[in-house]
Design a protein around this motif. Structure first.
Motif, PDB file in Angstrom:
ATOM      1  N   UNK A 200       0.850  -1.190   0.000  1.00 35.59           N
ATOM      2  CA  UNK A 200       0.000   0.000   0.000  1.00 35.59           C
ATOM      3  C   UNK A 200       0.891   1.246   0.000  1.00 35.59           C
ATOM      4  N   UNK A 201       0.438   2.263  -0.705  1.00 33.04           N
ATOM      5  CA  UNK A 201       1.060   3.583  -0.646  1.00 33.04           C
ATOM      6  C   UNK A 201       0.185   4.454   0.250  1.00 33.04           C
ATOM      7  N   UNK A 202       0.751   4.857   1.378  1.00 38.98           N
ATOM      8  CA  UNK A 202       0.020   5.650   2.374  1.00 38.98           C
ATOM      9  C   UNK A 202       0.391   7.113   2.180  1.00 38.98           C
ATOM     10  N   UNK A 203      -0.623   7.927   1.885  1.00 34.38           N
ATOM     11  CA  UNK A 203      -0.344   9.321   1.527  1.00 34.38           C
ATOM     12  C   UNK A 203      -0.362  10.223   2.759  1.00 34.38           C
ATOM     13  N   UNK A 204       0.734  10.955   2.928  1.00 35.03           N
ATOM     14  CA  UNK A 204       0.879  11.897   4.031  1.00 35.03           C
ATOM     15  C   UNK A 204       0.898  13.306   3.450  1.00 35.03           C
ATOM     16  N   UNK A 205      -0.124  14.099   3.781  1.00 35.51           N
ATOM     17  CA  UNK A 205      -0.221  15.437   3.201  1.00 35.51           C
ATOM     18  C   UNK A 205      -0.880  16.370   4.206  1.00 35.51           C
ATOM     19  N   UNK A 206      -1.060  17.619   3.832  1.00 38.51           N
ATOM     20  CA  UNK A 206      -1.506  18.644   4.785  1.00 38.51           C
ATOM     21  C   UNK A 206      -2.912  18.434   5.318  1.00 38.51           C
ATOM     22  N   UNK A 207      -3.714  17.615   4.645  1.00 38.89           N
ATOM     23  CA  UNK A 207      -5.088  17.399   5.088  1.00 38.89           C
ATOM     24  C   UNK A 207      -5.248  16.168   5.962  1.00 38.89           C
ATOM     25  N   UNK A 208      -4.165  15.441   6.201  1.00 34.75           N
ATOM     26  CA  UNK A 208      -4.264  14.244   7.034  1.00 34.75           C
ATOM     27  C   UNK A 208      -4.865  14.571   8.395  1.00 34.75           C
ATOM     28  N   UNK A 209      -5.809  13.754   8.833  1.00 39.05           N
ATOM     29  CA  UNK A 209      -6.408  13.962  10.157  1.00 39.05           C
ATOM     30  C   UNK A 209      -5.355  13.860  11.245  1.00 39.05           C
ATOM     31  N   UNK A 210      -4.305  13.081  10.996  1.00 38.16           N
ATOM     32  CA  UNK A 210      -3.273  12.908  12.006  1.00 38.16           C
ATOM     33  C   UNK A 210      -2.405  14.153  12.165  1.00 38.16           C
ATOM     34  N   UNK A 211      -2.554  15.131  11.309  1.00 43.56           N
ATOM     35  CA  UNK A 211      -1.839  16.389  11.474  1.00 43.56           C
ATOM     36  C   UNK A 211      -2.748  17.494  11.984  1.00 43.56           C
ATOM     37  N   UNK A 212      -4.053  17.362  11.789  1.00 49.31           N
ATOM     38  CA  UNK A 212      -4.974  18.433  12.165  1.00 49.31           C
ATOM     39  C   UNK A 212      -5.616  18.230  13.537  1.00 49.31           C
ATOM     40  N   UNK A 213      -5.501  17.033  14.112  1.00 54.47           N
ATOM     41  CA  UNK A 213      -6.113  16.767  15.417  1.00 54.47           C
ATOM     42  C   UNK A 213      -5.099  16.121  16.357  1.00 54.47           C
ATOM     43  N   UNK A 214      -3.921  16.695  16.402  1.00 56.81           N
ATOM     44  CA  UNK A 214      -2.817  16.098  17.146  1.00 56.81           C
ATOM     45  C   UNK A 214      -3.124  15.928  18.631  1.00 56.81           C
ATOM     46  N   UNK A 215      -3.689  16.939  19.258  1.00 55.05           N
ATOM     47  CA  UNK A 215      -3.936  16.870  20.700  1.00 55.05           C
ATOM     48  C   UNK A 215      -4.922  15.764  21.063  1.00 55.05           C
ATOM     49  N   UNK A 216      -5.985  15.639  20.259  1.00 51.57           N
ATOM     50  CA  UNK A 216      -6.978  14.608  20.536  1.00 51.57           C
ATOM     51  C   UNK A 216      -6.399  13.221  20.284  1.00 51.57           C
ATOM     52  N   UNK A 217      -5.590  13.103  19.271  1.00 47.70           N
ATOM     53  CA  UNK A 217      -4.932  11.822  18.998  1.00 47.70           C
ATOM     54  C   UNK A 217      -4.063  11.414  20.177  1.00 47.70           C
ATOM     55  N   UNK A 218      -3.313  12.360  20.716  1.00 44.55           N
ATOM     56  CA  UNK A 218      -2.457  12.069  21.859  1.00 44.55           C
ATOM     57  C   UNK A 218      -3.299  11.614  23.052  1.00 44.55           C
ATOM     58  N   UNK A 219      -4.386  12.317  23.328  1.00 42.09           N
ATOM     59  CA  UNK A 219      -5.248  11.974  24.457  1.00 42.09           C
ATOM     60  C   UNK A 219      -5.812  10.559  24.299  1.00 42.09           C
ATOM     61  N   UNK A 220      -6.322  10.249  23.099  1.00 44.26           N
ATOM     62  CA  UNK A 220      -6.903   8.924  22.865  1.00 44.26           C
ATOM     63  C   UNK A 220      -5.851   7.829  22.888  1.00 44.26           C
ATOM     64  N   UNK A 221      -4.678   8.127  22.340  1.00 41.43           N
ATOM     65  CA  UNK A 221      -3.590   7.153  22.325  1.00 41.43           C
ATOM     66  C   UNK A 221      -3.173   6.783  23.742  1.00 41.43           C
ATOM     67  N   UNK A 222      -3.052   7.773  24.617  1.00 42.57           N
ATOM     68  CA  UNK A 222      -2.687   7.512  26.008  1.00 42.57           C
ATOM     69  C   UNK A 222      -3.741   6.652  26.700  1.00 42.57           C
ATOM     70  N   UNK A 223      -5.012   6.902  26.393  1.00 44.54           N
ATOM     71  CA  UNK A 223      -6.090   6.131  26.992  1.00 44.54           C
ATOM     72  C   UNK A 223      -6.018   4.657  26.554  1.00 44.54           C
ATOM     73  N   UNK A 224      -5.707   4.433  25.278  1.00 42.14           N
ATOM     74  CA  UNK A 224      -5.629   3.062  24.750  1.00 42.14           C
ATOM     75  C   UNK A 224      -4.414   2.340  25.319  1.00 42.14           C
ATOM     76  N   UNK A 225      -3.283   3.037  25.378  1.00 40.42           N
ATOM     77  CA  UNK A 225      -2.078   2.434  25.953  1.00 40.42           C
ATOM     78  C   UNK A 225      -2.307   2.063  27.412  1.00 40.42           C
ATOM     79  N   UNK A 226      -2.974   2.937  28.148  1.00 36.18           N
ATOM     80  CA  UNK A 226      -3.277   2.652  29.554  1.00 36.18           C
ATOM     81  C   UNK A 226      -4.126   1.388  29.676  1.00 36.18           C
ATOM     82  N   UNK A 227      -5.126   1.258  28.817  1.00 40.00           N
ATOM     83  CA  UNK A 227      -5.973   0.063  28.830  1.00 40.00           C
ATOM     84  C   UNK A 227      -5.181  -1.193  28.478  1.00 40.00           C
ATOM     85  N   UNK A 228      -4.271  -1.080  27.510  1.00 41.63           N
ATOM     86  CA  UNK A 228      -3.461  -2.229  27.122  1.00 41.63           C
ATOM     87  C   UNK A 228      -2.528  -2.668  28.250  1.00 41.63           C
TER      88      UNK A 228
END
Length: 332
Positions: A200-228
């Motif tokens: 697969x070719x995964x496209x990384x560009x200015x509209x990626x959700x992973x660049x526009x919602x960084x804080x929420x991604x961090x919050x959710x990621x920490x919650x998932x890691x804690x559960x794991x």
């Protein structure tokens, strides 16, 4: 390949006009042709709907949300529409290489005890220039250990066994990181794998959700890691420990080498539920090695070996690290 099976390819779309045609064509041109491509448009305001409807291929199933409902709702709607024996994911800005579906189907048919199969991916920019290589761990135990640090799949590479997904869907409380949450829950009850093949070719560009919602991604990621941590290690982790774990897993730049070294030392003393101990330790060493590399602290990278030295663990670590380095050298 064994008996032919129907593959449902699921593609959510929201204002994806720039790369949508390339994504659609990459599925219609697969070497494995017994498929349905279900595309759900989430009330796009650009030309996405027009692009989708310009295709006459009968394998395309077009559905739409009358109003914008968000990515989790749209992904779950696609799950409900799928009729295939296997479900493959592809986002509307990514590209599946020609042999992708055939190779993943072959793996799942030859390994009936596995429920999910991803692949490696090449990262590309808006002009399809290769900008990086994404190599997730490939084996079941490696992947589960890696889930303590980060998501272990590129979403657009994933193929599910449909029977596995009955009653399972994305969690609506995760508007981002919904994929990390889903892989983590599936891994608790099913065997999972990644193919060591760039499909697969995964496209990384200015509209990626992973660049526009960084804080929420961090919050959710920490919650998932804690559960794991609670599930696999029966361990409560502090906010500080979670941040350290996230920084190491995400290869974030940091000067706080001492606290991270102490945390890695503590991790190396733990045992992970139903996971080969040597693989668990090797994954910790692997994550630590590349964090040290990114932070120009390579001289610190081998410290965990002195905390937990067993030849088989070190051998597994070297194999993991060597495979990644070798592949990077070959593909650059």
């Amino acid at each position: 390949m064994k008996q032919e099976a129907l593959i449902s390819v699921l593609m959510p779309v929201y204002n994806g006009e720039e790369f949508l045609a390339e994504a659609i064509s990459s599925i219609l041109n697969q070497s494995y042709s017994k498929l349905e491509l279900i595309i759900c448009d989430d009330a796009s305001t650009d030309q996405s709907k027009k692009i989708i409807q310009s295709y006459s291929d009968l394998r395309i199933v077009f559905i739409e949300n009358k109003e914008n409902k968000g990515i989790v709702y749209t992904r779950n709607k696609l799950f409900k529409e799928a009729k295939g024996d296997y479900w493959a994911l592809l986002d509307c800005d990514d590209v599946s290489l020609k042999e992708r579906l055939k190779k993943q189907l072959s793996y799942l048919q030859n390994n009936p005890d596995y429920s999910l199969c991803g692949t490696w991916a090449k990262q590309i920019d808006s002009h399809r220039n290769i900008t990086g290589h994404i190599q997730m761990p490939t084996k079941h135990d490696e992947i589960k250990a890696n889930l303590l640090f980060q998501s272990s799949f590129v979403q657009s590479t994933v193929m599910f066994r449909a029977a596995t997904m009955k009653g399972i869907e994305y969690d609506s409380s995760y508007s981002v990181s919904e994929d990390f949450d889903l892989w983590s829950r599936l891994a608790m009850h099913h065997k999972i794998a990644n193919l060591a093949d760039y499909l697969v070719l995964y496209r990384w560009h200015n509209l990626n959700i992973t660049q526009t919602k960084t804080d929420l991604i961090k919050k959710n990621t920490l919650k998932i890691i804690e559960r794991n941590f609670k599930h696999y290690l029966n361990k409560e982790v502090s906010s500080k420990e979670l941040l350290i774990q996230h920084q190491v897993g995400s290869l974030l730049k940091s000067d706080a080498i001492s606290e991270k070294k102490d945390w890695i030392k503590e991790l190396m003393q733990l045992e992970m539920l139903n996971i080969n101990t040597n693989i668990f330790k090797a994954i910790i060493m692997y994550r630590w090695f590349f964090w040290c590399y990114v932070n120009n602290k390579l001289e610190k990278a081998f410290l965990p070996i002195f905390y937990y030295f067993k030849p088989i663990t070190t051998f597994t670590f070297i194999k993991l690290t060597g495979r990644k380095i070798r592949s990077l050298l070959i593909n650059n």
